[in-house]
Design a protein around this motif. Structure first.
Motif, PDB file in Angstrom:
ATOM      1  N   ALA A  40      53.711  49.637  41.599  1.00 32.05           N
ATOM      2  CA  ALA A  40      52.453  49.439  42.403  1.00 32.05           C
ATOM      3  C   ALA A  40      51.802  50.757  42.650  1.00 32.05           C
ATOM      4  CB  ALA A  40      52.721  48.768  43.785  1.00 32.05           C
ATOM      5  N   SER A  41      52.538  51.772  42.603  1.00 35.02           N
ATOM      6  CA  SER A  41      51.796  53.084  42.989  1.00 35.02           C
ATOM      7  C   SER A  41      50.936  53.623  41.707  1.00 35.02           C
ATOM      8  CB  SER A  41      52.827  54.319  43.072  1.00 35.02           C
ATOM      9  OG  SER A  41      53.538  54.531  41.988  1.00 35.02           O
ATOM     10  N   TYR A  42      51.031  53.023  40.741  1.00 37.67           N
ATOM     11  CA  TYR A  42      50.134  53.172  39.753  1.00 37.67           C
ATOM     12  C   TYR A  42      48.860  52.332  39.442  1.00 37.67           C
ATOM     13  CZ  TYR A  42      53.762  55.935  37.530  1.00 37.67           C
ATOM     14  OH  TYR A  42      54.657  57.075  37.433  1.00 37.67           O
ATOM     15  N   LEU A  43      48.844  51.218  40.256  1.00 36.79           N
ATOM     16  CA  LEU A  43      47.940  50.098  40.154  1.00 36.79           C
ATOM     17  C   LEU A  43      46.726  50.247  41.580  1.00 36.79           C
ATOM     18  CD1 LEU A  43      50.244  47.144  39.556  1.00 36.79           C
ATOM     19  CD2 LEU A  43      48.635  48.396  37.800  1.00 36.79           C
ATOM     20  N   PRO A  44      45.765  49.700  41.380  1.00 32.74           N
ATOM     21  CA  PRO A  44      44.638  49.527  42.576  1.00 32.74           C
ATOM     22  C   PRO A  44      45.174  48.917  43.698  1.00 32.74           C
ATOM     23  CG  PRO A  44      43.616  48.883  40.288  1.00 32.74           C
ATOM     24  CD  PRO A  44      45.239  48.997  39.943  1.00 32.74           C
ATOM     25  N   GLU A  45      44.742  49.251  44.598  1.00 34.03           N
ATOM     26  CA  GLU A  45      45.234  48.479  45.868  1.00 34.03           C
ATOM     27  C   GLU A  45      44.757  47.115  46.132  1.00 34.03           C
ATOM     28  OE1 GLU A  45      44.642  50.907  49.404  1.00 34.03           O
ATOM     29  OE2 GLU A  45      45.482  52.436  48.952  1.00 34.03           O
ATOM     30  N   ALA A  46      45.727  46.555  46.567  1.00 38.51           N
ATOM     31  CA  ALA A  46      45.388  45.052  46.586  1.00 38.51           C
ATOM     32  C   ALA A  46      44.301  44.555  47.594  1.00 38.51           C
ATOM     33  CB  ALA A  46      46.831  44.082  47.141  1.00 38.51           C
ATOM     34  N   GLU A  47      43.392  43.587  46.902  1.00 38.34           N
ATOM     35  CA  GLU A  47      42.283  43.303  47.829  1.00 38.34           C
ATOM     36  C   GLU A  47      42.259  41.468  47.655  1.00 38.34           C
ATOM     37  OE1 GLU A  47      38.919  45.137  46.577  1.00 38.34           O
ATOM     38  OE2 GLU A  47      39.385  46.937  46.960  1.00 38.34           O
ATOM     39  N   ASP A  48      41.629  41.076  48.869  1.00 42.75           N
ATOM     40  CA  ASP A  48      41.633  39.489  48.754  1.00 42.75           C
ATOM     41  C   ASP A  48      42.701  38.761  48.405  1.00 42.75           C
ATOM     42  OD1 ASP A  48      38.914  40.000  49.427  1.00 42.75           O
ATOM     43  OD2 ASP A  48      38.378  40.094  47.218  1.00 42.75           O
ATOM     44  N   ASP A  49      44.014  39.305  48.939  1.00 45.61           N
ATOM     45  CA  ASP A  49      45.279  38.605  48.747  1.00 45.61           C
ATOM     46  C   ASP A  49      45.399  38.425  47.192  1.00 45.61           C
ATOM     47  OD1 ASP A  49      45.667  38.591  51.411  1.00 45.61           O
ATOM     48  OD2 ASP A  49      44.551  36.618  51.736  1.00 45.61           O
ATOM     49  N   ILE A  50      45.027  39.224  46.425  1.00 46.01           N
ATOM     50  CA  ILE A  50      45.319  39.048  44.869  1.00 46.01           C
ATOM     51  C   ILE A  50      46.771  39.655  44.647  1.00 46.01           C
ATOM     52  CG2 ILE A  50      44.987  39.743  42.366  1.00 46.01           C
ATOM     53  CD1 ILE A  50      42.061  40.146  43.639  1.00 46.01           C
ATOM     54  N   SER A  51      47.759  38.891  43.887  1.00 43.32           N
ATOM     55  CA  SER A  51      49.157  39.178  43.984  1.00 43.32           C
ATOM     56  C   SER A  51      49.263  40.504  43.090  1.00 43.32           C
ATOM     57  CB  SER A  51      50.077  38.197  43.101  1.00 43.32           C
ATOM     58  OG  SER A  51      49.544  37.925  41.757  1.00 43.32           O
TER      59      SER A  51
END
Length: 451
Positions: A285-296
């Motif tokens: 997760a540290s390499y991915l964009p932060e979650a928005e709109d409850d996207i898994s």
């Protein structure tokens, strides 16, 4: 009595150890096998009266010296970066050296001193590098001898699962140094095609694999391997327009591995602070964009890589459990080390599995104004879980050449390589007697594959 020191008793060493012990009585050898895992060395010696297992740590100079000083020949299956350290001690105590890895500049720099002391330091005597060099040079020399003009040389090798053991989505399991697999290709690749020098950086190396069909077997995909360009000179093909060396994988592997590279998970040049306090899900997760709109997080992963949510490639990535809540055990690990710990279990070579080595070589040449192709190929499978194809193809060339050095059959001195007939002819001939042999043919063709 001659003293043989084998440094390393890992996955590639089994058949090397067996061969040297098999011939120990005949040639009056004492065989010492050193490894940090002494029990593994003992198991592979199997109680043979001519064999001895010792604790050997290649990062302990004093310990290395203790055993190398009494050796007549050192056969090194150490990590690639440690061959030169062992060779320096061998040089001091006048022992020959055989390795199955690419020679470093540090190793090559020992040439004159080794030659002056009457020592042979023979490198690249494994599968790839090794068997591929020897068969390639035998083919090249045969074509030159009959007056052929070489136009293209391509060589491919892959350490893979046999089809009957290819039972995971990646089509791959670890049968040799796992960390080398994780970091494979990190330096990119260079080669010549149609007279043009070509480079592929690491971040695109796995993005566009070539399809290679091995006669009588099946199709594989291939990515270019390391610095092919330097081997043009080594093979004495200074002006050949096309020269490519590459690695084979089952179809689909490269596309998936490219996703790991794009995420940054194969990097080995920095550390993850506090990795031991994270789960794999938190790490990725540290390499991915932060979650928005409850996207898994699973869908964020797919979107970040621009692949189909729930599609075959997405499923292949999730199969690794990279988004699981499994705790990371590696303390302050690099991304490559953390990934390695995850994949060691998922891509494990299990009891009952069979591996194989696939070699494919294709040469284009002109002879008397006509165009020909020369094709050599080989598929060789492991015997059992210990006597694997990788163990046979890495260990036996090293063992045979060590025997030849001890018996005075290889007389050249200094830092040597297997692309001379003095080495490749007898080694390939004995490998054939042991069931490791190429099939080859020459065919007249109308057009080059490279124009």
């Amino acid at each position: 009595m001659k003293n043989v020191l084998i440094c390393g008793a890992g996955m590639s060493a089994t058949d090397l150890i067996s061969y040297m012990l098999k011939h120990a009585e005949e040639y009056n050898w004492q065989v010492t096998v050193g490894d940090i895992a002494v029990e593994t060395a003992k198991r592979k010696i199997g109680g043979h009266p001519r064999g001895k297992a010792v604790y050997f740590d290649c990062y302990d100079d004093a310990l290395m010296e203790r055993y190398i000083k009494d050796a007549d020949i050192v056969i090194s299956l150490l990590p690639p970066g440690m061959h030169a350290a062992a060779a320096k001690i061998a040089l001091q105590y006048k022992a020959h050296v055989v390795t199955a890895s690419y020679a470093s500049e540090e190793m090559i720099a020992m040439h004159e001193e080794a030659k002056e002391k009457g020592l042979t330091f023979l490198n690249e005597m494994g599968a790839d590098p090794g068997i591929d060099h020897m068969n390639g040079m035998r083919s090249i020399d045969a074509i030159k001898k009959k007056g052929g003009e070489l136009l293209a040389f391509t060589s491919y090798c892959g350490s893979l699962m046999a089809p009957e053991s290819n039972d995971n989505p990646w089509g791959y399991k670890f049968t040799w140094s796992p960390m080398n697999v994780i970091t494979a290709g990190s330096a990119g690749a260079c080669y010549y095609k149609n007279g043009n020098f070509r480079c592929i950086p690491y971040h695109t190396l796995f993005a566009d694999p070539k399809v290679i069909s091995v006669p009588g077997f099946r199709e594989f995909e291939a990515y270019e391997n390391r610095d092919s360009a330097s081997f043009r000179k080594k093979y004495k093909l200074h002006d050949i327009p096309t020269f490519i060396r590459a690695t084979l994988r089952y179809p689909g592997f490269c596309e998936a591995w490219n996703m790991l590279i794009q995420l940054g998970l194969t990097a080995n040049n920095y550390n993850i602070e506090g990795s031991e306090n994270m789960t794999y899900r938190q790490w990725v997760a540290s390499y991915l964009p932060e979650a928005e709109d409850d996207i898994s997080l699973e869908n964020i992963l797919a979107d970040r890589l621009q692949i189909e949510r729930g599609g075959p490639l997405h499923k292949k990535l999730l199969w690794t459990e990279m988004l699981s809540d499994r705790p990371i055990k590696r303390v302050h690990g690099t991304p490559a080390e953390i990934l390695l710990d995850l994949l060691l279990e998922k891509l494990k070579f299990n009891e009952g599995d069979t591996d194989m080595l696939v070699f494919y070589e294709r040469i284009e040449y002109k002879l008397k104004g006509e165009l020909f192709e020369h094709v050599s190929h080989m598929v060789t499978k492991g015997v059992d879980h210990w006597h694997t194809a990788i163990s046979r193809t890495v260990g036996l060339p090293a063992a045979i050449s060590a025997k030849m050095i001890l018996n005075g059959e290889i007389t050249s001195r200094g830092v040597l390589f297997p692309w001379v007939a003095e080495v490749y002819d007898p080694v390939l001939d004995e490998l054939a007697e042991l069931g490791i042999a190429y099939s080859s043919y020459d065919t007249k063709i109308k057009y080059s594959q490279y124009h």
